[in-house]
Design a protein around this motif. Structure first.
Motif, PDB file in Angstrom:
ATOM      1  N   THR A  72       0.836  -1.198   0.000  1.00  0.00           N
ATOM      2  CA  THR A  72       0.000   0.000   0.000  1.00  0.00           C
ATOM      3  C   THR A  72       0.871   1.247   0.000  1.00  0.00           C
ATOM      4  O   THR A  72       1.853   1.331   0.743  1.00  0.00           O
ATOM      5  CB  THR A  72      -0.917   0.018   1.246  1.00  0.00           C
ATOM      6  OG1 THR A  72      -1.706  -1.172   1.252  1.00  0.00           O
ATOM      7  CG2 THR A  72      -1.821   1.234   1.259  1.00  0.00           C
ATOM      8  N   LEU A  73       0.505   2.215  -0.834  1.00  0.00           N
ATOM      9  CA  LEU A  73       1.170   3.520  -0.842  1.00  0.00           C
ATOM     10  C   LEU A  73       0.250   4.505  -0.125  1.00  0.00           C
ATOM     11  O   LEU A  73      -0.912   4.670  -0.496  1.00  0.00           O
ATOM     12  CB  LEU A  73       1.422   3.987  -2.283  1.00  0.00           C
ATOM     13  CG  LEU A  73       2.321   3.095  -3.128  1.00  0.00           C
ATOM     14  CD1 LEU A  73       2.480   3.673  -4.530  1.00  0.00           C
ATOM     15  CD2 LEU A  73       3.675   2.913  -2.475  1.00  0.00           C
ATOM     16  N   TRP A  74       0.775   5.118   0.915  1.00  0.00           N
ATOM     17  CA  TRP A  74       0.030   6.102   1.686  1.00  0.00           C
ATOM     18  C   TRP A  74       0.522   7.486   1.272  1.00  0.00           C
ATOM     19  O   TRP A  74       1.679   7.826   1.498  1.00  0.00           O
ATOM     20  CB  TRP A  74       0.253   5.899   3.180  1.00  0.00           C
ATOM     21  CG  TRP A  74      -0.362   4.631   3.691  1.00  0.00           C
ATOM     22  CD1 TRP A  74       0.198   3.379   3.688  1.00  0.00           C
ATOM     23  CD2 TRP A  74      -1.652   4.486   4.267  1.00  0.00           C
ATOM     24  NE1 TRP A  74      -0.670   2.476   4.231  1.00  0.00           N
ATOM     25  CE2 TRP A  74      -1.814   3.119   4.597  1.00  0.00           C
ATOM     26  CE3 TRP A  74      -2.681   5.375   4.547  1.00  0.00           C
ATOM     27  CZ2 TRP A  74      -2.975   2.635   5.189  1.00  0.00           C
ATOM     28  CZ3 TRP A  74      -3.840   4.882   5.138  1.00  0.00           C
ATOM     29  CH2 TRP A  74      -3.968   3.525   5.456  1.00  0.00           C
ATOM     30  N   VAL A  75      -0.363   8.270   0.683  1.00  0.00           N
ATOM     31  CA  VAL A  75       0.001   9.600   0.191  1.00  0.00           C
ATOM     32  C   VAL A  75      -0.412  10.644   1.215  1.00  0.00           C
ATOM     33  O   VAL A  75      -1.561  10.688   1.644  1.00  0.00           O
ATOM     34  CB  VAL A  75      -0.671   9.893  -1.170  1.00  0.00           C
ATOM     35  CG1 VAL A  75      -0.355  11.311  -1.632  1.00  0.00           C
ATOM     36  CG2 VAL A  75      -0.211   8.871  -2.202  1.00  0.00           C
ATOM     37  N   ASN A  76       0.561  11.461   1.592  1.00  0.00           N
ATOM     38  CA  ASN A  76       0.303  12.549   2.522  1.00  0.00           C
ATOM     39  C   ASN A  76       0.605  13.861   1.815  1.00  0.00           C
ATOM     40  O   ASN A  76       1.740  14.110   1.410  1.00  0.00           O
ATOM     41  CB  ASN A  76       1.158  12.410   3.777  1.00  0.00           C
ATOM     42  CG  ASN A  76       0.727  13.403   4.829  1.00  0.00           C
ATOM     43  OD1 ASN A  76       0.960  14.589   4.701  1.00  0.00           O
ATOM     44  ND2 ASN A  76       0.082  12.909   5.871  1.00  0.00           N
ATOM     45  N   ARG A  77      -0.429  14.666   1.668  1.00  0.00           N
ATOM     46  CA  ARG A  77      -0.259  16.017   1.122  1.00  0.00           C
ATOM     47  C   ARG A  77      -0.255  16.958   2.329  1.00  0.00           C
ATOM     48  O   ARG A  77      -1.309  17.189   2.934  1.00  0.00           O
ATOM     49  CB  ARG A  77      -1.384  16.368   0.161  1.00  0.00           C
ATOM     50  CG  ARG A  77      -1.332  15.556  -1.128  1.00  0.00           C
ATOM     51  CD  ARG A  77      -2.473  15.947  -2.043  1.00  0.00           C
ATOM     52  NE  ARG A  77      -2.464  15.216  -3.277  1.00  0.00           N
ATOM     53  CZ  ARG A  77      -1.915  15.653  -4.406  1.00  0.00           C
ATOM     54  NH1 ARG A  77      -1.334  16.834  -4.430  1.00  0.00           N
ATOM     55  NH2 ARG A  77      -1.960  14.923  -5.493  1.00  0.00           N
ATOM     56  N   PRO A  78       0.926  17.448   2.699  1.00  0.00           N
ATOM     57  CA  PRO A  78       1.034  18.261   3.915  1.00  0.00           C
ATOM     58  C   PRO A  78       0.073  19.454   3.923  1.00  0.00           C
ATOM     59  O   PRO A  78      -0.182  20.069   2.891  1.00  0.00           O
ATOM     60  CB  PRO A  78       2.487  18.732   3.896  1.00  0.00           C
ATOM     61  CG  PRO A  78       3.196  17.684   3.104  1.00  0.00           C
ATOM     62  CD  PRO A  78       2.219  17.278   2.047  1.00  0.00           C
ATOM     63  N   ARG A  79      -0.449  19.737   5.120  1.00  0.00           N
ATOM     64  CA  ARG A  79      -1.317  20.903   5.308  1.00  0.00           C
ATOM     65  C   ARG A  79      -0.528  22.189   5.228  1.00  0.00           C
ATOM     66  O   ARG A  79      -1.059  23.225   4.871  1.00  0.00           O
ATOM     67  CB  ARG A  79      -1.996  20.856   6.686  1.00  0.00           C
ATOM     68  CG  ARG A  79      -3.064  19.831   6.809  1.00  0.00           C
ATOM     69  CD  ARG A  79      -3.605  19.797   8.220  1.00  0.00           C
ATOM     70  NE  ARG A  79      -2.502  19.347   9.075  1.00  0.00           N
ATOM     71  CZ  ARG A  79      -2.311  19.700  10.331  1.00  0.00           C
ATOM     72  NH1 ARG A  79      -3.141  20.505  10.916  1.00  0.00           N
ATOM     73  NH2 ARG A  79      -1.313  19.243  11.025  1.00  0.00           N
ATOM     74  N   GLY A  80       0.747  22.115   5.605  1.00  0.00           N
ATOM     75  CA  GLY A  80       1.593  23.299   5.574  1.00  0.00           C
ATOM     76  C   GLY A  80       3.022  22.934   5.237  1.00  0.00           C
ATOM     77  O   GLY A  80       3.515  21.872   5.610  1.00  0.00           O
TER      78      GLY A  80
END
Length: 134
Positions: A72-80
């Motif tokens: 599984t690839l977990w994508v995190n688009r930072p809030r800041g």
């Protein structure tokens, strides 16, 4: 003298092709992420992932951090701070548990100098799993 020139030419010839071999990917960061996620389907966003189970992480320049946990690839688009993300950054994660959560921050360090270069505030983690064959 001709032998010296021939030797110099032999040394210089591979160097002439080196820039092509090490050329940066010309796709936009969004296109790079899309390519990485090709054939995968997004799941419901989660607040945390198990950091201890993470196999690797990859920075998508100014866009996202992708954590691999098994298949599984977990994508995190930072809030800041996403604009500070560089694909050559070292990620320094400081947490008191075995989980990485959307309230955590990740420090960025320059790969060459190891100097602090910024931080990102994480957002939700979106799992991408391979689409099941029909």
């Amino acid at each position: 003298m001709p032998a010296i020139l021939a030797a110099a030419a032999m040394v210089a010839a591979p160097a002439a092709f080196a820039p092509a071999a090490f050329a940066k990917d010309k796709r936009t960061p969004e296109q790079q992420l899309e390519k990485l996620l090709e054939g995968r389907v997004a799941g419901a966003p989660q607040d945390c992932i198990n950091l201890a189970a993470t196999n690797s992480s990859q920075v998508i320049d100014k866009t996202a951090i992708v954590y691999r946990v098994g298949d599984t690839l977990w994508v995190n688009r930072p809030r800041g701070g996403a604009d500070q993300l560089g694909d050559d950054d070292i990620l320094v994660t400081k947490t008191t548990s075995s989980r990485l959560c959307s309230i955590d921050t990740v420090e960025l360090h320059d790969r060459t100098s190891h100097m602090y270069s910024g931080f990102v505030s994480l957002g939700e983690f979106v799992p991408y799993r391979r689409a099941k064959a029909r």
